[in-house]
Enzyme design. Sequence first.
Site, short mmCIF file in Angstrom:
data_model
loop_
_atom_site.label_atom_id
_atom_site.label_comp_id
_atom_site.label_asym_id
_atom_site.label_seq_id
_atom_site.Cartn_x
_atom_site.Cartn_y
_atom_site.Cartn_z
N LYS A 1 0.88 -1.19 -0.03
CA LYS A 1 0.16 0.08 0.09
C LYS A 1 0.99 1.24 -0.05
CE LYS A 1 -1.57 2.58 3.10
NZ LYS A 1 -1.80 4.02 2.51
N GLU B 1 10.04 0.69 10.52
CA GLU B 1 10.91 1.83 10.44
C GLU B 1 10.40 3.13 10.80
OE1 GLU B 1 14.10 1.45 9.70
OE2 GLU B 1 14.57 -0.39 9.15
N GLU C 1 9.24 14.83 16.50
CA GLU C 1 9.70 14.75 15.00
C GLU C 1 8.77 15.77 14.39
OE1 GLU C 1 8.96 11.19 12.83
OE2 GLU C 1 10.71 11.48 11.88
N CYS D 1 13.05 10.53 7.93
CA CYS D 1 12.90 9.91 9.20
C CYS D 1 14.61 9.96 9.88
CB CYS D 1 12.49 8.60 9.33
SG CYS D 1 13.28 7.42 8.19
#
Lengths: 300, 483
Positions: free
Chosen positions: B188, B262, B393, B296
């Site tokens: 996806k 991850e 983040e 990331c």
Amino acid sequence: MSDKSEQQRLSVFKTYKLYVGGKFPRSESGRVYEVTDSKGKWLANAPQSSRKDARDAVVAARKAFGGWAGATAYNRGQVLYRVAEMLEGRRAQFVHEVADAEGLSKSRAAEQVEATIDRWVWYAGWTDKIAQVVGGGNPVAGPYFNLSSPEPTGVVAVLAPQESSFLGLVSVLAPVIATGNTAVVIASESSPLPALSLGEVLATSDVPGGVVNVLSGRTAEIAAPLASHQDVNAIDLAGADEVLAKELEIAAADNLKRVLRPQPVDDWTATPGIDRLTAFLETKTVWHPTGSLGASGSAY
Amino acid sequence: MAPASASAFEYAPAPESRSVVDIAPSYGLFIDGEFVEAADGKVFKTVSPSTEEVLSEIAQAGEADVDRAVGAARKAFEKWSALPGSERAKYLFRIARIIQERSRELAVLETLDNGKPIKETRDADLPLVAAHFFYYAGWADKLEHAGFGASPRPLGVAGQVIPWNFPLLMLAWKIAPALATGNTVVLKPAETTPLSALFFADVCRQAGLPKGVVNILPGYGDTGAALVAHPDVNKVAFTGSTAVGKEIARTVAGTRKKLTLELGGKGANIVFDDAPIDQAVEGIVNGIFFNQGQVCCAGSRLLVQESIQDELLDSLKRRLSTLRLGDPLDKNTDIGAINSAEQLSRITSLVEKGAAEGAEPWSPECELPSSGYWFAPTLFTNVTQAHTIARDEIFGPVLSVLTFRTPDEAVAKANNTQYGLSAGIWTEKGSRILAVAGKLRAGVVWSNTFNKFDPTSPFGGYKESGFGREGGRHGLEAYLDVR
């Protein structure tokens, strides 16, 4: 014949205690529970650890982590081997305890204990080899040097197998600490005595206090706060049944603990692979430019 | 940063042609080798973040479609996993070659759909995508030598959910090792960047890949959730936010599904007083402004030794003033568009919070285009460890600057985070690099460089940045039954 030799000598019972931070506390809760042999005969009162005991053990394990992870692999190997030496010396005691715990004959129990000592020796030899087996340099396509090395995950909660009170226990504990992690172990609920005695061996084997912490009591009760503890990095669910394992795995997701699900083990005496060593290792890859000394060549 | 007229470096526009890519007005789901409509007929639009132009209408997969795709992958698994590794290898080599051949087309497509500069899709994303397929192709017939036992077995059907920041690269990271090891996949892509995955379906067609081995299901979070929860999925791989990662970990709890995650990061980029300043500045810029900071492993926390703070910041600000923000298809563009309106508003609100909490924002003079989603490169000074912008983040072009005095303090601050994905070290002293790298709790440590990737190198996090590794020999483990 004197009266004295006809009289049965009254034996000295042992007060079994937890092993936390290199010390032997009773449970802070003051609780104990009855441990019996396979025929229901009373063996001892084991400490019934509380949530607070579990949290204290995590504090001890965290405190010990830096020093243990930072020790050289050679040093860790020596310390683990020292444990095997001490176990060998206490062989008779463990044969007795394992026989009682698992309802085995003396000879079958002896086999278990011998296999356990050999298992410990096997893992002692891994400390300075695992990095070469699972790490190494990577041939990157560019002027860089990079190296992947395994590092311990941190504090690992270990639910020892319920059935195999000593061989199973050591088979799940030794790989955790061989790789530089520290451990909080929950002993088999019904047969905790060999695990508690192992604590006494560890305490006299150069293993720094806090590297291994042994708790006895109700597995589900002690495991819950460990699974949800934010300062525990990983959990081995070997001693959990299916329902408990799922519950704990969900709790462990809160800080993304590494989870080792219960693995069916048909034969604890078979030589294990390295899966239990790698389950609680991280891989760190460090890059550095190499510079180029007149190297030339096509890009493709 | 529309170049100020005073600048000595005026650039004429140098746009890459978009005629190399032919985007259809609508796309279906790719199931069992065919493009099909969603069972419930749902569709969504994908827009170009730099212009807000609608690029195409995409079928949106629902639960019934997930079921069909997983069924197709299950059926294909039998034959695919039974193929000799050398044959699977050849399919992957074909895919790698076709990606190289079509890399210009795919780079332009990716830039249009994602908003990142063509410079990056052309020079970073696409070469790495091809390289990953090449690398894992070579493993397919050598798995017994990979150190996972004599006859490692594939797991079955892999359900893979990937993010929007590197749409095609993340696809490659997921699909290449999965296919090499004999698994089949249902992937996806993210709702804002579905196009390159659908073009990849066409690459599979050209490569003659057997039907059902790769299935692509565009959709939103609920599509991903249905895929992850599907009982016939054997392996789940996810790249994305830590919050979603935790949710997935809860979903697969108590099942036999193998999981790799991850997730997010808050990478520390540590600059010592003996660092080569110019190189460090380049590394800092690359660390946080590559892909608009939507990375990331971005170096989003700059830890600079106090004694060189002023010198470094002056140099860094000067460098930021030369960055060019604008049309991502322009080959001179350094900073493209933010991927979506939603992400832009997240960045905006975190930056406002940073200012409200007392940190000082700074941006170079910068004119933002009138349409599309844009955010000027920003750095914050006066940041403390307690500030939200030093902890959360941001996933945008925003750098938080903190200082330290000793190496121990640098390590303590670098590790003071729930995350553990990446870190950087800048110093000329080799022993310091090794000492500091050893103490950092992060999966990737770049010394005197940053944001380098390579298919041979394992990548992945410590702590709440997830678990498992992608890339290298280590990356195979996620797709093999290693017990």
